[in-house]
Design an enzyme around this catalytic site. Structure first.
Site, PDB file in Angstrom:
ATOM      1  N   HIS A   1      -0.839  -9.210  -4.429  1.00  0.00           N
ATOM      2  CA  HIS A   1      -0.366  -9.210  -3.036  1.00  0.00           C
ATOM      3  C   HIS A   1      -1.044 -10.268  -2.188  1.00  0.00           C
ATOM      4  CE1 HIS A   1      -4.156  -7.469  -1.810  1.00  0.00           C
ATOM      5  NE2 HIS A   1      -3.726  -7.195  -0.603  1.00  0.00           N
TER       6      HIS A   1
ATOM      7  N   ASN B   1       0.866  -1.195   0.000  1.00  0.00           N
ATOM      8  CA  ASN B   1       0.000   0.000   0.000  1.00  0.00           C
ATOM      9  C   ASN B   1       0.892   1.230   0.000  1.00  0.00           C
ATOM     10  OD1 ASN B   1      -2.420  -1.379   0.067  1.00  0.00           O
ATOM     11  ND2 ASN B   1      -3.057  -0.666   2.077  1.00  0.00           N
TER      12      ASN B   1
END
Length: 473
Positions: free
Chosen positions: A396, A322
């Protein structure tokens, strides 16, 4: 997802034909069809932001998020009015995975799994609002935000060798604690060294299958070996930075005449005062997350060695998913300095990249695709740039296929824990609700996501990891 105007570029890359600027959706047809309509809406909205370079993209694990879809990737050029968006980074700034390798194997731990899971659960604080024994002053939290994992190392958490295998060597440059509100700092004073809640976890895994023997040797792993994954981020500090700057960036967009197709995409030009302030605050949040995972690594070593005294634990790699990073990429045969947003997508540097530690120069960066309690995870390696056309990005995780609310209607925490224990997978959590929300069935098929990540050219599979014990928030 309605496939009417979605056409294949190849079996693992798709485009939306009705958009003026390009969109690329990574995944096989089944994964694309399974994505909700909000993913399409959000990634199309990203193409309407100023200064976009190339396509706006989604990874195979993409699902609905705040602003950007989770699994969204987009690059912006500051010299062309390119923007920075808090919604393109995520609220849990620098949420990521620290992967640890050990010198022990399945036969060494199989008789101790209950002791191991209890030791980890009692040592590493987890759950909503969880706090640990570390209590910081406002002065010290400022040092965390500039020092990152290096700060944690100076405080006695971990070993120097860890930082060789941490993104940015454990410390993000140009962080600006003064750009972070006192409210954000206060939320973090007792939260260093804690997992948090939601999809965060600490998991003990065994290498079940090797796909790429050469990369596995470079990673220092072999079948039967015990691996540990730590998935968490910047906790309350990162969330508050996101909340604070959504307001500030929305005001900046209005002042500067930037049309927002969705208020959740609040943004400002990278070179604007507001953009620079957010970037400095975001980098401070990244350092907080890097320090947090460094402390948890230390606590994990303590817990594991209390059960297996001869265990040795090394950092295999630590990378965030992120972030927005300033990077050089070659676009149309020209090298450009871009700001790459990765929201629920990990950087996957190619072989030979200057930022890689020497150990991984030949193989490419280790990439971790995490499953959810009982589904297994994958270790992958970054592909050469001629194969990865997503600014060196990759999936991810498995990615949600249903909301937490929907999951609560289908599963009960206690029942899931019992079912997984019958499979010799031991779960510990502060709440049964949290377990139900994170039920394996609430996520996409991690095997399918990893295969699509490989066949889409993003990263190649190195090993499959089977879960043995998991701490949930």
């Amino acid at each position: 997802m309605d496939m009417t105007d979605i056409k294949p570029l190849d079996p693992y890359r798709w485009t939306i034909t009705s958009t003026p600027k390009p969109v690329i959706l990574y995944g096989n047809k089944a994964l694309i069809e399974e994505m909700d309509e909000k993913v399409r809406e959000q990634i199309v909205n990203v193409t309407k932001l100023p200064g976009l370079v190339g396509a706006a993209m989604t990874m195979p694990d993409a699902h609905w998020g705040y602003g950007f879809p989770i699994g969204g990737v987009a690059a912006f050029d500051p010299d062309e009015g390119g923007i920075i968006s808090a919604g393109g980074v995520g609220f849990d700034i620098s949420c990521g995975v620290r992967c640890l390798r050990t010198n022990v194997f399945i036969n060494d731990v199989s008789g101790h799994l209950l002791q191991i899971v209890d030791a980890l659960f009692n040592t590493v604080p987890a759950g909503v609002g969880s706090e640990g024994e570390i209590r910081l002053s406002m002065t010290e939290i400022n040092k965390v935000m500039t020092g990152g994992a290096e700060w944690a190392l100076r405080k006695g958490y971990g070993v120097r060798e860890d930082l060789n295998y941490v993104e940015e060597k454990g410390c993000m440059a140009d962080a600006e604690p003064d750009n972070v509100s006192d409210q954000a700092k206060k939320r973090q004073l007792g939260e260093m060294g804690t997992l948090g809640s939601g999809n965060h976890y600490l998991e003990v895994e065994v290498v079940e299958k090797i796909y790429d023997a050469e990369a596995a040797r470079a990673f220092g792993i072999s079948e039967g070996q015990i691996i540990i994954a730590i998935h968490c981020g910047s906790r309350g500090l990162g969330h508050q930075i996101g909340s604070d700057y959504l307001v500030a960036l929305a005001k900046a967009a209005g002042r500067l005449g930037i049309h927002l197709p969705d208020r959740e995409l609040a943004c400002a030009p990278i070179l604007s005062e507001e953009g620079q302030r957010y970037i400095g605050a975001m980098r401070a949040g990244i350092n907080c997350a890097l320090a947090n995972r460094q402390i948890i690594t230390h606590l994990t070593r303590e817990a594991m060695s209390s059960i297996i005294p001869d265990i040795h634990i090394e950092t295999l790699y630590d990378v965030s998913h992120n972030t927005c990073k300033q990077e050089k990429h070659r676009v149309d045969n020209k090298e450009r300095e871009l700001f790459v947003h990765r929201k629920g997508a990990t950087r996957a540097l190619p072989p030979g990249h200057m930022l890689l530690p020497e150990r991984y120069k030949q193989t490419g960066q280790p990439v971790f695709i995490g499953g959810s309690m009982g589904t297994g995870s994958y270790l992958l390696a970054g592909n050469p740039v001629e194969q990865n056309q997503a600014f060196s990005s990759a999936s991810h995780g498995a990615g949600r296929k249903m909301s937490r609310h929907q999951a609560l209607k289908q599963w009960h925490g206690r029942q899931l824990i019992d079912e997984l224990e019958r499979q010799k997978i031991y779960i510990r959590s502060k709440t049964m609700r949290g377990v139900a929300e994170e039920a394996p069935g609430a996520y996409k098929d991690v095997d399918e996501v990893a295969e699509a990540t490989e066949k889409g050219g993003l990263a190649r599979r190195v090993a499959f990891l089977r879960p043995l014990a998991c701490i949930k928030g």
